[in-house]
Write an enzyme that holds these catalytic residues in place. Structure first.
Site, PDB file in Angstrom:
ATOM      1  N   TYR A 136       0.818  -1.208   0.000  1.00 21.75           N
ATOM      2  CA  TYR A 136       0.000   0.000   0.000  1.00 21.75           C
ATOM      3  C   TYR A 136       0.857   1.266   0.000  1.00 21.75           C
ATOM      4  CZ  TYR A 136      -4.775  -1.601   0.098  1.00 21.75           C
ATOM      5  OH  TYR A 136      -5.991  -2.115  -0.277  1.00 21.75           O
ATOM      6  N   GLU A 173     -13.546  -5.107  -0.370  1.00 32.49           N
ATOM      7  CA  GLU A 173     -13.342  -6.074  -1.455  1.00 32.49           C
ATOM      8  C   GLU A 173     -14.694  -6.700  -1.778  1.00 32.49           C
ATOM      9  OE1 GLU A 173      -8.730  -7.695  -1.162  1.00 32.49           O
ATOM     10  OE2 GLU A 173     -10.317  -8.820  -0.147  1.00 32.49           O
ATOM     11  N   HIS A 197      -2.020  -2.134   6.372  1.00 39.09           N
ATOM     12  CA  HIS A 197      -2.318  -1.240   5.246  1.00 39.09           C
ATOM     13  C   HIS A 197      -2.986   0.059   5.694  1.00 39.09           C
ATOM     14  CE1 HIS A 197      -1.121  -4.598   2.948  1.00 39.09           C
ATOM     15  NE2 HIS A 197      -2.282  -5.199   2.818  1.00 39.09           N
ATOM     16  N   ARG A 293     -15.645  -2.813  -4.725  1.00 40.72           N
ATOM     17  CA  ARG A 293     -14.205  -2.857  -4.453  1.00 40.72           C
ATOM     18  C   ARG A 293     -13.677  -1.437  -4.451  1.00 40.72           C
ATOM     19  NH1 ARG A 293      -9.765  -2.864  -8.113  1.00 40.72           N
ATOM     20  NH2 ARG A 293      -7.836  -3.562  -7.126  1.00 40.72           N
TER      21      ARG A 293
END
Length: 401
Positions: A136, A173, A197, A293
């Protein structure tokens, strides 16, 4: 596996989306080789590999330095044997070149295991040789955060508790574990996404300006500023969290415990106890099998002081927001109140937007996160890699949970 079998496996991925012509791909693959061992700590295999490296280096005697980059995409439980054998037989002498280790997560599953892994690595390697990768930190919008924040005066003036009501960092997601449930069930969404992340993104959103953004020392300067943010966050408690699990999660055949309560969704609130952010809630939320997403940072500003006087009492201006889209399509959106077109004066919200695909189309190609970070490792730039004290502080925040 032979060298050619390895090359044949790699080639289709390198030709994806026509990013590279076939001749260039073949040239690259011609210098890719396969070497196997019986275990991660197989000293005999490493000695044979080093012999081949030495033979190769002798074919280019005019090159004074030959560097070695080791990529650790291996389970943490074999770090010990891997580190020992690399240190013993595979390191390049300092006078001949540098040695660097790119290390993939997970970096432990709690504070205790993190400290144990840190001790194993520090016993074999210097911190300057360790590049703990969190992809990330290589994403375009995440890399843009420092320039966006500190390169625009209008952002710096409002980037504090006086103007900001809340900061929401979201990860979604639209698929489940898809055969990775056996791995995911040991970690859950908090360890898999939020502790690394999203917390890394939070530190870049909240950090104080670094004294410089280029040069040899920049890696430590930026990470020092990130650590100060982490030091200002109290451990997160369960009462500040909402946890959930999507229906059908245990249908994944790789999940052995069908009664598992491992969360696939979590949202939690934390506060940064310093003069810039005191009282501003930072909300971290992540989930699998969601409706879409996306990953974004949503900075919600406080209500404008004059809004009650701009329209009827039964109406209210919506809050301004600055939205940073990290994926799938990078962009910056500023939600702004304007008058309804025509004779009406009712306020409505519109967006001032900058989409990367439109603003920079044809001008430059943005590399993927791993490409950018691996190049940084070759160049010795550690700013976008996680330092040991960052890891320790992050686990101190999340381990109680």
């Amino acid at each position: 596996m032979s060298h050619d079998q390895l090359r044949n496996k790699l080639k289709p991925y390198l030709l994806t989306n026509n990013q590279h012509n076939e001749a260039l791909v073949d040239q690259f693959l011609s210098i890719c080789f396969y070497h196997s061992g019986k275990s991660y700590g197989d000293e005999h295999a490493y000695r044979a590999l080093v012999g081949k490296l030495f033979d190769h280096e002798n074919t280019i005697p005019d090159r004074r330095r030959h560097n070695r980059l080791f990529y650790w995409a291996i389970p943490p439980n074999v770090f010990d044997e891997t580190g020992i054998v690399i240190k013993k037989v595979a390191m390049q002498p300092t006078e001949k070149g540098w040695n660097r280790m790119i290390i993939e997560k997970p970096f432990g599953r709690d504070l205790e295991s993190c400290l144990k892994l840190g001790k194993l690595l520090s016993s074999q390697f210097k911190e300057s040789e360790l590049y703990r990768i969190d992809h990330y930190l290589g994403k375009e919008m995440v890399q843009n955060l420092l320039t966006l924040r500190f390169g625009n005066s209008y952002f710096e003036y409002i980037w504090n508790k006086s103007a900001i009501a809340s900061v929401i960092i979201t990860f979604k997601e639209d698929f489940g574990t898809d055969g990775r449930g056996g791995y995911f069930d040991k970690y859950g969404i908090i360890r898999d996404v939020i502790q690394n992340h999203l917390l890394q993104v939070l530190t870049l959103v909240a950090m104080e300006p670094p004294i410089q953004v280029d040069g040899v020392e920049i890696g430590d300067i930026i990470r020092d500023a990130k650590v100060k943010v982490l030091q200002s966050i109290n451990p997160i408690q369960l009462e500040n969290c909402i946890l959930g699990q999507y229906e059908g999660y245990t249908n994944d055949e790789t999940i052995e415990n069908k009664e598992t309560n491992t969360p696939t969704f979590a949202t939690m609130c934390c506060f940064i106890n310093n003069s810039r952010w005191s009282g501003v809630p930072f909300i971290l939320q992540a989930g699998k099998a969601m409706d879409e997403r996306k990953v974004d940072v949503r900075i919600q500003l406080k209500d404008p002081p004059a809004s009650p006087f701009l329209t009827r009492k039964d109406l209210k201006s919506q809050r301004n927001e600055i939205v940073l889209n990290i994926q799938p399509k990078e962009g910056i959106f500023m939600k702004t109140n304007v008058k309804t077109p025509g004779f009406d004066s009712v306020p409505v919200q519109s967006e001032l937007e900058m989409k990367y695909e439109n603003s920079f189309r044809g001008k430059t190609k943005s590399p993927d996160a791993y490409t950018r970070l691996i190049l940084d490792a070759f160049r010795g730039r550690q700013a976008a890699f996680v330092r040991d004290d960052e890891l320790v502080k992050s686990w101190e925040i999340f381990t109680p949970l």
